[in-house]
Enzyme design. Structure first.
Site, PDB file in Angstrom:
ATOM      1  N   GLU A 129      -4.471   1.268  -3.329  1.00  0.00           N
ATOM      2  CA  GLU A 129      -5.020   1.130  -1.951  1.00  0.00           C
ATOM      3  C   GLU A 129      -5.203  -0.337  -1.580  1.00  0.00           C
ATOM      4  O   GLU A 129      -5.593  -0.777  -0.576  1.00  0.00           O
ATOM      5  CB  GLU A 129      -6.081   2.031  -1.821  1.00  0.00           C
ATOM      6  CG  GLU A 129      -6.319   3.605  -1.691  1.00  0.00           C
ATOM      7  CD  GLU A 129      -5.882   4.009  -0.302  1.00  0.00           C
ATOM      8  OE1 GLU A 129      -5.437   3.156   0.434  1.00  0.00           O
ATOM      9  OE2 GLU A 129      -6.141   5.263   0.037  1.00  0.00           O
TER      10      GLU A 129
ATOM     11  N   THR B 182      -2.606   6.968   0.557  1.00  0.00           N
ATOM     12  CA  THR B 182      -3.810   6.910   1.302  1.00  0.00           C
ATOM     13  C   THR B 182      -4.453   8.125   1.009  1.00  0.00           C
ATOM     14  O   THR B 182      -3.952   9.304   0.775  1.00  0.00           O
ATOM     15  CB  THR B 182      -3.260   7.049   2.927  1.00  0.00           C
ATOM     16  OG1 THR B 182      -4.586   6.683   3.689  1.00  0.00           O
ATOM     17  CG2 THR B 182      -2.637   8.031   3.137  1.00  0.00           C
TER      18      THR B 182
ATOM     19  N   LYS C  32       0.860  -1.191   0.094  1.00  0.00           N
ATOM     20  CA  LYS C  32      -0.085  -0.087  -0.152  1.00  0.00           C
ATOM     21  C   LYS C  32       0.950   1.185   0.017  1.00  0.00           C
ATOM     22  O   LYS C  32       1.861   1.277   0.885  1.00  0.00           O
ATOM     23  CB  LYS C  32      -0.765  -0.258   1.043  1.00  0.00           C
ATOM     24  CG  LYS C  32      -1.755   1.197   1.372  1.00  0.00           C
ATOM     25  CD  LYS C  32      -2.719   1.073   2.367  1.00  0.00           C
ATOM     26  CE  LYS C  32      -3.367   2.047   2.722  1.00  0.00           C
ATOM     27  NZ  LYS C  32      -4.053   2.884   2.128  1.00  0.00           N
TER      28      LYS C  32
END
Length: 105
Positions: A75, A25, A22
């Site tokens: 994500e 954000t 990941k």
């Protein structure tokens, strides 16, 4: 405005952050005060357990309607689920920010 030195993620997302899978954000303005080139500590939202450290690469404005498959892939979640999650966390907010980071080495 002070420079943020910590960031929290839902506990279920922290393994993806800690593995380097990941790398972005999406946050609202109140959580956008990160500075490219700085290192921040990652904690779980639920328990405040430190997980790892990340280096902030970029902070860029993003409208809700601009969230696309690229963001979903980064994500590590399906696009419809990502949009639903963003709406749940930030109801009625269109002005968002995408924070790009990498796992600190």
């Amino acid at each position: 405005m002070s420079i943020s030195t910590q960031i929290t993620f839902f506990e279920f997302l922290t393994p993806l952050v800690a593995s380097g899978q990941k790398t972005i954000t999406i946050r609202d303005k109140s959580e956008s005060h990160y500075v490219p080139g700085t290192r921040v500590e990652v904690f779980t939202l639920e328990t405040q357990r430190k997980v790892c450290e990340i280096d902030i690469l970029a902070v860029e404005p993003l409208k809700f309607d601009e969230i696309n498959e690229f963001h979903a892939e980064q994500e590590a979640i399906e696009l419809p689920k990502l949009k639903a999650l963003i709406q749940e966390i930030y109801p009625n907010i269109d002005e968002l920010y995408v924070i790009t980071y990498q796992l600190a080495k």
